[in-house]
Scaffold this active site. Structure first.
Site, PDB file in Angstrom:
ATOM      1  N   GLU A 173       0.908  -1.287  -0.053  1.00  0.00           N
ATOM      2  CA  GLU A 173       0.026   0.117   0.005  1.00  0.00           C
ATOM      3  C   GLU A 173       0.842   1.168   0.126  1.00  0.00           C
ATOM      4  O   GLU A 173       0.569   2.180   0.747  1.00  0.00           O
ATOM      5  CB  GLU A 173      -0.970  -0.175   1.088  1.00  0.00           C
ATOM      6  CG  GLU A 173      -2.013  -1.047   1.108  1.00  0.00           C
ATOM      7  CD  GLU A 173      -2.972  -0.995   1.899  1.00  0.00           C
ATOM      8  OE1 GLU A 173      -2.718  -0.411   3.043  1.00  0.00           O
ATOM      9  OE2 GLU A 173      -3.975  -1.826   2.123  1.00  0.00           O
ATOM     10  N   GLU A 292      -5.460  -8.493  -0.927  1.00  0.00           N
ATOM     11  CA  GLU A 292      -6.213  -8.265   0.671  1.00  0.00           C
ATOM     12  C   GLU A 292      -7.733  -7.781   0.277  1.00  0.00           C
ATOM     13  O   GLU A 292      -8.043  -7.041  -0.382  1.00  0.00           O
ATOM     14  CB  GLU A 292      -5.614  -6.722   1.215  1.00  0.00           C
ATOM     15  CG  GLU A 292      -4.377  -7.077   2.082  1.00  0.00           C
ATOM     16  CD  GLU A 292      -4.060  -6.112   2.922  1.00  0.00           C
ATOM     17  OE1 GLU A 292      -4.722  -5.293   3.396  1.00  0.00           O
ATOM     18  OE2 GLU A 292      -2.872  -5.646   2.879  1.00  0.00           O
TER      19      GLU A 292
END
Length: 501
Positions: A173, A292
């Site tokens: 991320e 995710e």
């Protein structure tokens, strides 16, 4: 009953299903590791301290790959801290979750756990506070046979044979301002490219996942992917996607429609990957790693209080969402969406596996049990193998706050290598059953082998240690098969697995 239909054909194949779409995730966060997979002194602990009751639940899911060790955690993680004698490993402040990491479980221990769980390791490297040099070094440590600094260090640490880790995440991320070492798309693309290049020089057999946007609604979404891929397209294999959904307002019809957002996210990222491919005149196709995904909202308020009260403690009970029945229905639709996009989604990781927004819960010193979302994941992993079929679904629709024309029957199908056909279907209708007409004439004579049903009259029903089977699969009502046409009853608000052989 309302009516819906599906037309299937053995030649309507989207692609082979990569088993890694049934992957999961263990981060050094909360009680995922300490108190989750690892609890020395527990009555069910093995000689290494791993809980055998948890291992049994994980093995039943048949998870082919588990992402590790993060997550936000990895952006401040030094892999060297997690190897060597445990008593010499440093304790570190984890700035991602404001806890203290003991490093009692590290790379070797997790590799041992993965072997016991019949899974492979998907290892994430730190590209937040570190860079290509450390990326190269950790691949050498894990995968080089011997005769070099880091491979000899592994051997000295008790592991003669390489760990053989084949799938590597290039950070986590990195578009997120909350991330340690947050970067612009150009900065990240450059460092990801150099890291992947050097890692593959050490081991040309590995695959690398570059960080896409951490959410569909990030302000940099799209621009991030395009800029990043321009820098690293030739040296990476997958782009990551992350997505979580919640239902804080209690709008069940709107909540169950969120998988349409998921489908749009996937198709948008595919379009950007292919745009860069065209710009570069490349013959290489970049696929997706949805590493995710889950429902996440139940624990947000309590987590803030825990972090304020117990800052820098170890193994805090963070992100311990207790999942209800409607969460299981959305999880099922998310799995259906991955199967419908099996030509480009090759890896997906349910985040996470134990205790932390997880299908499996434990109590320290106590039991382990399956949450509601465990069941659709298990069914898809067990029966959703082989080839993904392009199911032509005709269903009544409804409108909600964020989506129009939402199909009341969300369904897809797979073709097993043994010729079996499995239909996965979610009935989003709050009140009415459906008669689902399934056209199977292209497959020759088939019989209804099994109808698995997950249903509960209360959408907020949960499983607990005391009542672990409150929401659990049962035999569905089934139906008939005549002349290659099946008529199956699909109860209101239900997850269904319909197997033909």
């Amino acid at each position: 009953m309302k009516k819906a239909s599906i037309i299937l054909d053995k030649d309507y194949i989207i692609d082979r299903i990569d088993p890694r779409i049934y992957g999961s995730f263990i981060e050094h966060l909360g009680r995922a590791v300490y108190g989750g997979i690892y609890e020395p002194g527990h009555p069910q602990a093995d000689e290494q301290g791993f809980r055998k009751d948890v291992l049994k639940l994980v093995r039943d899911l048949d998870v082919p790959v588990v992402r590790y060790p993060g997550g936000n955690f990895v952006s401040g993680f030094n892999w060297e801290d997690s190897v060597g004698p445990v008593e010499n490993r440093p304790k570190r402040l984890d700035l991602a979750w404001f806890t203290t990491e003991s490093n009692a479980v590290g790379m070797h221990e997790f590799a041992d756990w993965a072997k016991k769980a019949d899974t492979e390791v998907m290892y994430a490297i730190n590209l937040g506070t570190r860079g290509p040099e450390q990326a190269r070094d950790v691949v050498e440590y894990a995968n080089h046979r011997g005769g070099s600094k880091y491979s000899d260090m592994r051997i000295a640490n008790g592991r003669k044979d390489p760990l053989g880790i084949k799938l590597w995440c290039l950070g986590n991320e990195m578009d997120g301002p909350w991330q340690m070492g947050h970067k612009t798309a150009y900065e990240y693309g450059r460092i990801a490219n150099e890291s992947a290049r050097m890692m593959k020089w050490v081991d040309p057999t590995i695959e690398c996942v570059a960080c896409g946007s951490s959410a569909y609604d990030m302000p940099t979404f799209g621009e991030w992917e395009y800029t990043m891929l321009n820098e690293c397209y030739d040296n990476i294999d997958y782009v990551s996607l992350h997505r979580y959904y919640g239902n804080p307002t209690g709008d069940t019809p709107g909540f169950l429609a969120r998988s349409m957002d998921l489908d749009g996210f996937i198709k948008s990222v595919v379009s950007i990957c292919d745009a860069v491919k065209g710009r570069k005149h490349s013959k290489k196709q970049i696929n997706l790693s949805f590493d995710e995904w889950n429902i996440w909202y139940h624990s947000l308020e309590q987590d803030e209080e825990i972090k304020k009260r117990d800052r820098w403690s170890q193994a805090l009970p963070l992100l311990e969402d207790i999942y209800n029945f409607e969460d299981a229905l959305l999880a099922g639709s998310m799995l259906i969406t991955f199967l419908r996009n099996a030509d480009r989604v090759k890896v997906a990781c349910l985040a996470q596996l134990v205790n932390v927004i997880a299908p499996i819960m434990t109590r320290n010193g106590g039991g382990a049990w399956a949450q509601t979302i465990y069941w659709p994941f298990l069914h898809a992993s067990k029966y959703g193998r082989g080839a993904a079929l392009r199911a032509l679904v005709n269903s009544p629709v409804y409108d909600c706050a964020d989506n129009d024309a939402v199909p009341l029957i969300d369904a897809t199908a797979t073709l097993g290598d043994d010729g079996s056909v499995t239909v996965f279907a979610v009935n989003r209708d709050m009140k009415e059953d459906f008669c689902l007409d399934i056209d199977l004439r292209a497959f020759g004579p088939l019989q209804l082998k099994e109808h698995i049903l997950l249903h509960h009259d209360d959408v907020k029903a949960v499983n607990t240690e005391e009542n672990p089977c409150n929401v659990a699969p049962t035999a569905g009502p089934g139906g008939t098969v005549d002349g290659g046409r099946a008529q199956i009853r699909i109860p209101a608000l239900s997850w269904n697995v319909i197997r033909f052989a």
